[in-house]
Enzyme design. Sequence first.
Site, PDB file in Angstrom:
ATOM      1  N   TRP A 147      -8.182   9.705  15.716  1.00 47.09           N
ATOM      2  CA  TRP A 147      -6.721   9.813  15.696  1.00 47.09           C
ATOM      3  C   TRP A 147      -6.185  10.960  14.842  1.00 47.09           C
ATOM      4  O   TRP A 147      -5.054  11.406  15.037  1.00 47.09           O
ATOM      5  CB  TRP A 147      -6.100   8.508  15.160  1.00 47.09           C
ATOM      6  CG  TRP A 147      -6.480   8.222  13.724  1.00 47.09           C
ATOM      7  CD1 TRP A 147      -7.616   7.625  13.287  1.00 47.09           C
ATOM      8  CD2 TRP A 147      -5.746   8.571  12.558  1.00 47.09           C
ATOM      9  NE1 TRP A 147      -7.655   7.556  11.917  1.00 47.09           N
ATOM     10  CE2 TRP A 147      -6.506   8.125  11.438  1.00 47.09           C
ATOM     11  CE3 TRP A 147      -4.526   9.197  12.329  1.00 47.09           C
ATOM     12  CZ2 TRP A 147      -6.086   8.307  10.124  1.00 47.09           C
ATOM     13  CZ3 TRP A 147      -4.111   9.371  11.009  1.00 47.09           C
ATOM     14  CH2 TRP A 147      -4.878   8.925   9.926  1.00 47.09           C
TER      15      TRP A 147
ATOM     16  N   GLU B 248      -2.632  10.641   2.984  1.00 49.14           N
ATOM     17  CA  GLU B 248      -3.763  10.909   3.862  1.00 49.14           C
ATOM     18  C   GLU B 248      -3.666  12.357   4.331  1.00 49.14           C
ATOM     19  O   GLU B 248      -2.662  12.759   4.935  1.00 49.14           O
ATOM     20  CB  GLU B 248      -3.763   9.955   5.061  1.00 49.14           C
ATOM     21  CG  GLU B 248      -4.021   8.506   4.660  1.00 49.14           C
ATOM     22  CD  GLU B 248      -3.934   7.552   5.830  1.00 49.14           C
ATOM     23  OE1 GLU B 248      -4.882   6.785   6.030  1.00 49.14           O
ATOM     24  OE2 GLU B 248      -2.903   7.580   6.536  1.00 49.14           O
TER      25      GLU B 248
ATOM     26  N   ASP C  84       0.290   5.379   0.556  1.00 45.30           N
ATOM     27  CA  ASP C  84      -0.760   6.248   1.094  1.00 45.30           C
ATOM     28  C   ASP C  84      -0.440   7.725   1.033  1.00 45.30           C
ATOM     29  O   ASP C  84       0.651   8.154   1.423  1.00 45.30           O
ATOM     30  CB  ASP C  84      -0.995   5.928   2.581  1.00 45.30           C
ATOM     31  CG  ASP C  84      -1.578   4.559   2.822  1.00 45.30           C
ATOM     32  OD1 ASP C  84      -2.148   3.982   1.890  1.00 45.30           O
ATOM     33  OD2 ASP C  84      -1.462   4.067   3.966  1.00 45.30           O
TER      34      ASP C  84
ATOM     35  N   GLU D  17       0.844  -1.200   0.000  1.00 43.41           N
ATOM     36  CA  GLU D  17       0.000   0.000   0.000  1.00 43.41           C
ATOM     37  C   GLU D  17       0.880   1.250   0.000  1.00 43.41           C
ATOM     38  O   GLU D  17       1.927   1.285   0.652  1.00 43.41           O
ATOM     39  CB  GLU D  17      -0.896   0.001   1.243  1.00 43.41           C
ATOM     40  CG  GLU D  17      -1.929   1.114   1.275  1.00 43.41           C
ATOM     41  CD  GLU D  17      -2.915   0.954   2.429  1.00 43.41           C
ATOM     42  OE1 GLU D  17      -3.308   2.000   2.990  1.00 43.41           O
ATOM     43  OE2 GLU D  17      -3.275  -0.194   2.765  1.00 43.41           O
TER      44      GLU D  17
END
Length: 570
Positions: free
Chosen positions: A200, A110, A108, A106
């Site tokens: 979070w 974000e 990412d 993966e």
Amino acid sequence: VDSTCSTLISYVLSSLVLFSVLESTTPPFFKDFNITWAPDHTQLLDNGEVLELKLDNTSGSAFQSINQFLFGNITMQIKLVPNNSAGTVTAYYLSSPWTHPDTHDELDFEFLGNLSGQPYILQTNVFANGTGGREQRIFLWFDPTADFHSYGILWNHRQIVFSVDNLPIRLFTNNEYLGMAYPDHQPMTIFSSLWNGDQWATQGGRIKIDWAAAPFVASYTNYNLDACVAENANASCATFNANNWWDGAAYQMLSSDQLGRLRWVEQNYMVYDYCSDTKRYPVTPVECAQNSGAVCMTMLAGTASGQSFFQYYQTTTGPSNFILSNGSTVAQLILDQAAASGFSSKSEYLFGTFSMNIKLVPGDSCGTVATFYMTSSGSTHDEIDLEFLGNVSGQPYLLQTNVFAHGVGGREQRVKLWFDPTADFHLYTIQWTQNLITFLVDGIPIRVFKDNSDIGVPYLNSKPMYLYSSLWNGDSWATQGGRIKLDWSNAPFIAYYSNFNSIDACTVWNVNDTSYCSTPGTSWWETDYWNASQLGQMTWVAENYLVYDYCTDTARFNGVTPPECWNNWH
């Protein structure tokens, strides 16, 4: 029959027309993507060119690519949730299927929302063979909610580069040779989503989403999928192939300019790096130094050219007396009564190997000095010298070496060369590690200078240095102590330099932070390539060709041998 055929033809033609109309009216988005979560929370605008994802207290939303990919360049332009976006996470990532989560890959992006007026944080992460935990976070240096910005992932066999508006913000290189997994065999799907991550995402979950500000909206446009479609695990994707642009030489490593820009991001906008989280990782992950913006690179790979010479070097003295010849692979330094000449590297270095092929001034070269050396600046400068002292015809050249540490030099050694250095090119090398400096001629060590800081002798381990070459008039001292002067009737004097690509070193982008050049366990220059055979070769040189050694000049040092001398010969 004629009537039936006519009806059938009419039906086919009308179907083709209808299919053409449907094809032409299909929004561009749906040619590459499908909505996968809450279609009622999405909206296409601008004739299908822009997709809005929405998040409220009932649902988030998401889409994914129709195809899977293995290597290429994926970019999207995104405009993030404006105003109070605390708790929201806008995601854009590539992932292999989660059918085997313990081995999935993966990549990412974000985007972690924040309170109004506070900067967004962009978190990147890399999972390889099921292992992640490689988060890095940066502040964005612009308002990502005011307009669209481009976010890209370049992914090939050698490296993964995350970029923002074409500026690299993170590098993850293939370190399989160090035992680290790399995403190089599992096809991945492109995903984008907007969801509630307030457990979070903002200040560790302390700040929650304010649903009164909903709906939250992120917008996507200009999807560019320049990548290998991994249909049925397409073998041509997985195989390294120079015909695939992403396997081309230009994409196998970042350029010096790109590395400098990456370093700028790291220095000014990095707010978290797993590599420096010693509580989480008491032992720094082995890949970290290889993935830094200060990655220690081999400079000038391949054959030198005029363009590459001036990309990495610049003339310093007498540019009119500097000539590139032999297809721009040889630099001629010319000395005449009008001017000397020289060139230097554009970059500074801290540790590495530096080599140059040099053919010295032929004939009567007395008074001339050709050099190949490194130096820092300032009154307490460091310097590593090779100086070739010309002589009258038929007499041997003298090669003088010297070391300055914290502004103190006076460590001259001179050897006669055991060949004619004017007849052909010979290789001269400075090998500079964290504990040892070795001078070599055609691979034969002629001198070492060790780290003797434990006995009070400074060592060259903190000041980055430029690389220099020059040809100049040193007849006040160079030949027989200055008794024989330069004969200008023999001018012009010419020395030849080649093999500009022989630098394997740590390039310094910021002189205030050179720690990456000294990171333990990651760089070859931590190891001292010194053994009994090399000591034997150096002893052979000393016994047969050494004509002056400051260590034995008792009159100069009042009978006290400099403290480092014994160590440097053993």
